[in-house]
Design a protein around this motif. Structure first.
Motif, PDB file in Angstrom:
ATOM      1  N   MET A   1       0.842  -1.168   0.000  1.00  0.00           N
ATOM      2  CA  MET A   1       0.000   0.000   0.000  1.00  0.00           C
ATOM      3  C   MET A   1       0.894   1.241   0.000  1.00  0.00           C
ATOM      4  SD  MET A   1      -3.015   1.043   2.697  1.00  0.00           S
ATOM      5  CE  MET A   1      -4.004  -0.357   2.234  1.00  0.00           C
ATOM      6  N   ARG A   2       0.625   2.151  -0.902  1.00  0.00           N
ATOM      7  CA  ARG A   2       1.395   3.387  -0.983  1.00  0.00           C
ATOM      8  C   ARG A   2       0.891   4.385   0.056  1.00  0.00           C
ATOM      9  NH1 ARG A   2      -0.410   2.462  -6.051  1.00  0.00           N
ATOM     10  NH2 ARG A   2      -1.551   4.413  -6.078  1.00  0.00           N
ATOM     11  N   PRO A   3       1.749   5.283   0.550  1.00  0.00           N
ATOM     12  CA  PRO A   3       1.345   6.245   1.577  1.00  0.00           C
ATOM     13  C   PRO A   3       0.115   7.055   1.208  1.00  0.00           C
ATOM     14  CG  PRO A   3       3.715   6.280   1.341  1.00  0.00           C
ATOM     15  CD  PRO A   3       3.173   5.373   0.254  1.00  0.00           C
ATOM     16  N   GLU A   4      -0.045   7.411  -0.049  1.00  0.00           N
ATOM     17  CA  GLU A   4      -1.209   8.213  -0.444  1.00  0.00           C
ATOM     18  C   GLU A   4      -2.518   7.431  -0.354  1.00  0.00           C
ATOM     19  OE1 GLU A   4       0.698   6.731  -4.309  1.00  0.00           O
ATOM     20  OE2 GLU A   4       1.423   7.573  -2.446  1.00  0.00           O
ATOM     21  N   GLN A   5      -2.446   6.106  -0.199  1.00  0.00           N
ATOM     22  CA  GLN A   5      -3.643   5.284  -0.056  1.00  0.00           C
ATOM     23  C   GLN A   5      -4.059   5.121   1.405  1.00  0.00           C
ATOM     24  OE1 GLN A   5      -1.907   1.892  -2.194  1.00  0.00           O
ATOM     25  NE2 GLN A   5      -3.669   2.017  -3.564  1.00  0.00           N
ATOM     26  N   LEU A   6      -3.215   5.555   2.335  1.00  0.00           N
ATOM     27  CA  LEU A   6      -3.503   5.396   3.755  1.00  0.00           C
ATOM     28  C   LEU A   6      -4.358   6.551   4.252  1.00  0.00           C
ATOM     29  CD1 LEU A   6       0.096   4.462   4.904  1.00  0.00           C
ATOM     30  CD2 LEU A   6      -1.808   2.906   4.547  1.00  0.00           C
ATOM     31  N   PRO A   7      -5.160   6.322   5.306  1.00  0.00           N
ATOM     32  CA  PRO A   7      -5.909   7.428   5.894  1.00  0.00           C
ATOM     33  C   PRO A   7      -4.937   8.531   6.319  1.00  0.00           C
ATOM     34  CG  PRO A   7      -6.618   5.332   6.816  1.00  0.00           C
ATOM     35  CD  PRO A   7      -5.411   5.061   5.970  1.00  0.00           C
ATOM     36  N   LEU A   8      -5.351   9.798   6.199  1.00  0.00           N
ATOM     37  CA  LEU A   8      -4.465  10.929   6.448  1.00  0.00           C
ATOM     38  C   LEU A   8      -3.846  10.897   7.842  1.00  0.00           C
ATOM     39  CD1 LEU A   8      -3.215  13.550   5.501  1.00  0.00           C
ATOM     40  CD2 LEU A   8      -5.266  14.733   6.262  1.00  0.00           C
ATOM     41  N   CYS A   9      -4.643  10.654   8.870  1.00  0.00           N
ATOM     42  CA  CYS A   9      -4.126  10.639  10.239  1.00  0.00           C
ATOM     43  C   CYS A   9      -3.039   9.578  10.388  1.00  0.00           C
ATOM     44  CB  CYS A   9      -5.258  10.379  11.223  1.00  0.00           C
ATOM     45  SG  CYS A   9      -4.727  10.372  12.938  1.00  0.00           S
ATOM     46  N   ARG A  10      -3.279   8.385   9.879  1.00  0.00           N
ATOM     47  CA  ARG A  10      -2.303   7.299   9.974  1.00  0.00           C
ATOM     48  C   ARG A  10      -1.047   7.649   9.190  1.00  0.00           C
ATOM     49  NH1 ARG A  10      -0.036   3.266   7.458  1.00  0.00           N
ATOM     50  NH2 ARG A  10       0.333   1.291   8.452  1.00  0.00           N
ATOM     51  N   THR A  11      -1.218   8.272   8.029  1.00  0.00           N
ATOM     52  CA  THR A  11      -0.079   8.647   7.200  1.00  0.00           C
ATOM     53  C   THR A  11       0.820   9.631   7.928  1.00  0.00           C
ATOM     54  OG1 THR A  11      -1.381   8.313   5.191  1.00  0.00           O
ATOM     55  CG2 THR A  11       0.595   9.642   4.981  1.00  0.00           C
ATOM     56  N   ILE A  12       0.229  10.621   8.585  1.00  0.00           N
ATOM     57  CA  ILE A  12       1.003  11.624   9.303  1.00  0.00           C
ATOM     58  C   ILE A  12       1.749  10.977  10.468  1.00  0.00           C
ATOM     59  CG2 ILE A  12       0.826  13.677  10.771  1.00  0.00           C
ATOM     60  CD1 ILE A  12      -1.530  14.528   8.918  1.00  0.00           C
ATOM     61  N   HIS A  14       2.508   7.757  10.908  1.00  0.00           N
ATOM     62  CA  HIS A  14       3.467   6.797  10.360  1.00  0.00           C
ATOM     63  C   HIS A  14       4.715   7.528   9.874  1.00  0.00           C
ATOM     64  CE1 HIS A  14       5.103   3.967   7.327  1.00  0.00           C
ATOM     65  NE2 HIS A  14       4.707   3.047   8.181  1.00  0.00           N
ATOM     66  N   SER A  15       4.528   8.593   9.112  1.00  0.00           N
ATOM     67  CA  SER A  15       5.651   9.362   8.574  1.00  0.00           C
ATOM     68  C   SER A  15       6.488   9.966   9.695  1.00  0.00           C
ATOM     69  CB  SER A  15       5.150  10.473   7.657  1.00  0.00           C
ATOM     70  OG  SER A  15       4.488   9.921   6.549  1.00  0.00           O
ATOM     71  N   GLY A  21      13.073   7.326  13.231  1.00  0.00           N
ATOM     72  CA  GLY A  21      13.892   6.124  13.163  1.00  0.00           C
ATOM     73  C   GLY A  21      13.175   4.841  13.551  1.00  0.00           C
ATOM     74  N   ARG A  22      11.866   4.902  13.729  1.00  0.00           N
ATOM     75  CA  ARG A  22      11.115   3.687  14.060  1.00  0.00           C
ATOM     76  C   ARG A  22      11.032   2.804  12.830  1.00  0.00           C
ATOM     77  NH1 ARG A  22       7.843   4.906  18.677  1.00  0.00           N
ATOM     78  NH2 ARG A  22       9.223   6.173  19.951  1.00  0.00           N
ATOM     79  N   ARG A  23      11.021   1.515  13.058  1.00  0.00           N
ATOM     80  CA  ARG A  23      10.951   0.557  11.943  1.00  0.00           C
ATOM     81  C   ARG A  23       9.621  -0.161  11.970  1.00  0.00           C
ATOM     82  NH1 ARG A  23      17.005  -1.922  11.605  1.00  0.00           N
ATOM     83  NH2 ARG A  23      18.010   0.105  11.556  1.00  0.00           N
ATOM     84  N   PHE A  24       9.096  -0.392  10.788  1.00  0.00           N
ATOM     85  CA  PHE A  24       7.825  -1.088  10.618  1.00  0.00           C
ATOM     86  C   PHE A  24       8.047  -2.342   9.795  1.00  0.00           C
ATOM     87  CE2 PHE A  24       6.718   3.222  11.600  1.00  0.00           C
ATOM     88  CZ  PHE A  24       5.561   3.117  12.344  1.00  0.00           C
ATOM     89  N   VAL A  25       7.397  -3.423  10.183  1.00  0.00           N
ATOM     90  CA  VAL A  25       7.507  -4.687   9.468  1.00  0.00           C
ATOM     91  C   VAL A  25       6.566  -4.687   8.265  1.00  0.00           C
ATOM     92  CG1 VAL A  25       7.196  -7.188   9.634  1.00  0.00           C
ATOM     93  CG2 VAL A  25       8.166  -5.925  11.549  1.00  0.00           C
ATOM     94  N   GLY A  26       5.366  -4.149   8.460  1.00  0.00           N
ATOM     95  CA  GLY A  26       4.363  -4.124   7.401  1.00  0.00           C
ATOM     96  C   GLY A  26       3.689  -2.781   7.316  1.00  0.00           C
ATOM     97  N   SER A  28       0.379  -2.264   8.596  1.00  0.00           N
ATOM     98  CA  SER A  28      -0.866  -2.348   9.360  1.00  0.00           C
ATOM     99  C   SER A  28      -1.033  -1.169  10.312  1.00  0.00           C
ATOM    100  CB  SER A  28      -0.914  -3.652  10.161  1.00  0.00           C
ATOM    101  OG  SER A  28      -0.053  -3.581  11.269  1.00  0.00           O
ATOM    102  N   ASP A  29      -2.282  -0.828  10.578  1.00  0.00           N
ATOM    103  CA  ASP A  29      -2.589   0.198  11.564  1.00  0.00           C
ATOM    104  C   ASP A  29      -2.114  -0.226  12.948  1.00  0.00           C
ATOM    105  OD1 ASP A  29      -3.819   1.707   9.615  1.00  0.00           O
ATOM    106  OD2 ASP A  29      -5.823   0.986  10.088  1.00  0.00           O
ATOM    107  N   THR A  30      -2.098  -1.528  13.185  1.00  0.00           N
ATOM    108  CA  THR A  30      -1.701  -2.054  14.491  1.00  0.00           C
ATOM    109  C   THR A  30      -0.293  -1.619  14.856  1.00  0.00           C
ATOM    110  OG1 THR A  30      -3.103  -3.974  14.103  1.00  0.00           O
ATOM    111  CG2 THR A  30      -1.487  -4.148  15.861  1.00  0.00           C
ATOM    112  N   GLU A  31       0.611  -1.657  13.916  1.00  0.00           N
ATOM    113  CA  GLU A  31       1.988  -1.249  14.191  1.00  0.00           C
ATOM    114  C   GLU A  31       2.059   0.227  14.579  1.00  0.00           C
ATOM    115  OE1 GLU A  31       5.493  -3.080  11.991  1.00  0.00           O
ATOM    116  OE2 GLU A  31       3.872  -3.094  10.517  1.00  0.00           O
ATOM    117  N   VAL A  32       1.267   1.044  13.926  1.00  0.00           N
ATOM    118  CA  VAL A  32       1.254   2.467  14.250  1.00  0.00           C
ATOM    119  C   VAL A  32       0.735   2.666  15.672  1.00  0.00           C
ATOM    120  CG1 VAL A  32       0.240   4.708  13.665  1.00  0.00           C
ATOM    121  CG2 VAL A  32       0.997   3.180  11.842  1.00  0.00           C
ATOM    122  N   ILE A  33      -0.316   1.942  16.045  1.00  0.00           N
ATOM    123  CA  ILE A  33      -0.879   2.057  17.395  1.00  0.00           C
ATOM    124  C   ILE A  33       0.133   1.622  18.444  1.00  0.00           C
ATOM    125  CG2 ILE A  33      -2.657   1.182  18.957  1.00  0.00           C
ATOM    126  CD1 ILE A  33      -4.526   1.036  16.480  1.00  0.00           C
TER     127      ILE A  33
END
Length: 75
Positions: A1-12, A14-15, A21-26, A28-33
């Protein structure tokens, strides 16, 4: 999923974590939470938008957090 496809709040959020310097495996919204909870604790719930139900086990505090929007209920 490209960043522009993510909900705005999650994108901000996540970015912002990527810049910190945080790392994400996938993608998912779960990782952001999880990252958000680690950073601000229960206050992370105020930054979530939309319908959700999530369980967060904080092993260091031996505490279970079970927030939900009130819109997700099963009878």
């Amino acid at each position: 999923m490209r960043p522009e496809q993510l909900p705005l709040c999650r994108t901000i959020i996540h970015s912002d974590f990527i810049r910190k310097g945080r790392r994400f495996v996938g993608n998912s919204d779960t990782e952001v939470i999880v990252h958000l909870y680690r950073e601000v604790g229960k206050l992370c719930l105020k930054q979530l938008d939309g319908m959700y139900a999530v369980a967060i086990w904080d092993a260091s505090r031996h505490q279970l957090l079970l927030p939900e929007t009130g819109l997700v209920r099963s009878h």
